[in-house]
Design an enzyme around this catalytic site. Structure first.
Site, PDB file in Angstrom:
ATOM      1  N   GLY A  26       9.647 122.970  60.786  1.00 61.16           N
ATOM      2  CA  GLY A  26       8.995 123.890  61.703  1.00 61.16           C
ATOM      3  C   GLY A  26       9.287 123.541  63.145  1.00 61.16           C
ATOM      4  N   LYS A  27       8.818 124.409  64.044  1.00 58.93           N
ATOM      5  CA  LYS A  27       9.023 124.222  65.472  1.00 58.93           C
ATOM      6  C   LYS A  27       7.679 124.161  66.192  1.00 58.93           C
ATOM      7  CE  LYS A  27      13.553 126.474  65.787  1.00 58.93           C
ATOM      8  NZ  LYS A  27      14.360 127.519  66.474  1.00 58.93           N
TER       9      LYS A  27
ATOM     10  N   TYR B 249       7.088 121.558  72.030  1.00 59.21           N
ATOM     11  CA  TYR B 249       7.996 120.627  72.692  1.00 59.21           C
ATOM     12  C   TYR B 249       9.136 120.140  71.804  1.00 59.21           C
ATOM     13  CZ  TYR B 249       4.326 120.409  76.220  1.00 59.21           C
ATOM     14  OH  TYR B 249       3.403 120.732  77.175  1.00 59.21           O
TER      15      TYR B 249
ATOM     16  N   VAL C  78       9.826 119.730  63.804  1.00 59.46           N
ATOM     17  CA  VAL C  78       9.347 118.844  62.747  1.00 59.46           C
ATOM     18  C   VAL C  78      10.370 118.877  61.616  1.00 59.46           C
ATOM     19  CG1 VAL C  78       7.508 118.335  61.111  1.00 59.46           C
ATOM     20  CG2 VAL C  78       6.947 119.298  63.354  1.00 59.46           C
TER      21      VAL C  78
ATOM     22  N   ASP D 240      -8.236 122.078  68.063  1.00 59.52           N
ATOM     23  CA  ASP D 240      -7.180 123.036  67.707  1.00 59.52           C
ATOM     24  C   ASP D 240      -7.140 123.231  66.197  1.00 59.52           C
ATOM     25  OD1 ASP D 240      -5.166 124.853  68.183  1.00 59.52           O
ATOM     26  OD2 ASP D 240      -3.576 123.364  68.170  1.00 59.52           O
TER      27      ASP D 240
ATOM     28  N   ASN E  78      -2.704 123.744  61.033  1.00 57.26           N
ATOM     29  CA  ASN E  78      -2.914 122.314  61.254  1.00 57.26           C
ATOM     30  C   ASN E  78      -3.676 121.647  60.113  1.00 57.26           C
ATOM     31  OD1 ASN E  78      -1.580 122.459  63.675  1.00 57.26           O
ATOM     32  ND2 ASN E  78      -3.430 122.674  64.909  1.00 57.26           N
TER      33      ASN E  78
ATOM     34  N   ASP F 274      -1.905 117.422  63.742  1.00 55.97           N
ATOM     35  CA  ASP F 274      -1.705 117.951  65.096  1.00 55.97           C
ATOM     36  C   ASP F 274      -2.908 117.689  65.997  1.00 55.97           C
ATOM     37  OD1 ASP F 274      -0.742 119.170  67.341  1.00 55.97           O
ATOM     38  OD2 ASP F 274       0.011 120.938  66.280  1.00 55.97           O
TER      39      ASP F 274
END
Length: 406
Positions: free
Chosen positions: A109-110, A113, A116, A233, A238, A251
């Site tokens: 995944g993205k 910054y 992953v 979050d 997450n 996360d």
């Protein structure tokens, strides 16, 4: 085959031959580096470019690497690029360090910054997740969220809670050519996140499984709140899930430590899971995680978000339309938005919004979604709620029927 390389040894550079076998022989002869305790870490950043049409044998490559470098390498990360490019990074640690060779082979995944990746350790054969954060020299230092996540995860790793993702290692790489700093975090890897899981299952989540998943999330939140940490979050992306139904929170880039007298006003949490006090830019505390939990429990049953807005105003309007516009003390006195900015909506029965939910589940969600956060269900209180009391670890038919490509 040609080799481009950067070998940093206490600010000294060394030219390496362009032959792979010779390079590995040089690498094997680097045992003396381990004896030098001042040389904490030596980074080899090597690109192997295959100029021929046929790519080199991966099996042979790994066999040779493992044979020549197992005793002297702490970490080994590799990425296959286009046109047969193989990017490799080695880190050498002093004597006494446990060797662990890791190679990178799948993007998962993205993020804001970086990316992953799924990685496999050649030391123990296990798969891990590698979160690689790219920081350009144009940036004004390392983002606060990155530093916060590393700090919190290192703190949590020492306590090792079964429902919180474990940080295994943190190290950095410097790309002087592109002027990029890469911060790498190696963590436990799970099979899916809850968002992916809910959107790929063939039917709804059974009540027993919903309770089991929710109970594990609550245990993790109770652990965080007990140690004065707010996740801030919490969302399905997450919340990680394994095939054995183990749940782990991940996360912690927005997590924050707090005390009983601390009040926050910073906007956090993904929009659909933000509590009203956050959207109204009022003071908040750890109960923002419980509001997000209520939204997530509803989503587990219905497989769609409970509140959906494209901006803060739309999100508040959707909440008020479904839960009723707050009146009296339910409207935060510190809010920067006036109460008369919104029409007076009557609440909708949660059973109509989430018909798949049981009576106990509805009561649980309603207590998580109270406007007055002082009356909202706490993580500790949630553990003794009738909805979660009978939750036990059971094998679910749903998980067995799903065929995910790992």
């Amino acid at each position: 085959m040609t080799i481009r390389h950067i070998l940093a040894i206490r600010k000294k550079s060394l030219e390496l031959p362009s032959d792979l076998k010779t390079f590995l022989r040089v690498l094997a002869n680097c045992q003396h580096l381990k004896k030098n305790k001042k040389c904490r870490r030596t980074i080899f950043s090597v690109d192997f470019q295959n100029n021929q049409r046929q790519k080199p044998s991966n099996f042979h490559f790994w066999t040779v690497i493992k044979k020549f470098s197992k005793k002297i390498l702490k970490s080994f990360i590799i990425k296959f690029g286009n046109n047969g490019t193989i990017a490799v990074v080695f880190s050498i640690f002093p004597t006494g360090a446990t060797p662990s060779l890791t190679f990178l082979f799948q993007a998962l995944g993205k993020g804001a910054y970086g990316n992953v990746y799924r990685v496999r350790s050649l030391h123990d054969g296990k798969d891990y997740a590698l979160k690689q954060i790219m920081i350009s020299s144009k940036n004004e230092g390392i983002p606060q969220s990155v530093l916060r996540e590393i700090t919190v995860m290192k703190h949590l790793a020492r306590k090792a809670h079964p429902n919180i993702i474990s940080l295994k290692s943190v190290f950095h790489q410097l790309d002087p050519v592109r002027a990029i700093l890469k911060i790498n975090m190696i963590m436990e890897r799970c099979d899916w996140d809850l968002h992916t899981f809910l959107r790929n299952i063939p039917r709804g989540v059974p009540e027993q499984q919903a309770k089991h998943v929710t109970a594990q999330i609550v245990r993790a939140l109770d652990f965080l709140h007990t140690h004065s940490i707010i996740h801030r979050d919490l969302k399905p992306q997450n919340i990680l899930l394994n095939r054995d139904q183990t749940v782990k929170l991940a996360d912690f880039g927005l997590s924050k430590e707090y005390s009983n007298t601390t009040a926050f006003t910073t906007l956090v949490v993904t929009l659909w899971y933000r509590s009203p006090e956050v959207l109204l830019q009022s003071y908040y505390n750890s109960t923002v995680d419980m509001w997000a939990l209520g939204c997530i429990v509803s989503e587990i049953y219905c497989r769609q978000p409970l509140f959906v807005g494209q901006n803060e105003a739309e999100q508040l309007t959707d909440i008020f339309k479904k839960m009723g516009t707050p009146v009296g003390k339910d409207w935060p006195s510190e809010s920067v938005i006036a109460r008369d900015s919104f029409p007076q909506y009557r609440p909708t029965n949660l059973k109509d919004l989430s018909p798949q939910m049981s009576k106990q589940a509805i009561e649980f969600v309603q207590q998580c979604l109270r406007y007055d956060h002082s009356k909202r269900l706490s993580a500790r209180g949630a553990l003794s709620h009738p909805f979660l009391k009978p939750a036990v670890a059971t094998k679910s038919r749903v998980l067995k029927q799903i065929n995910f490509n790992k």
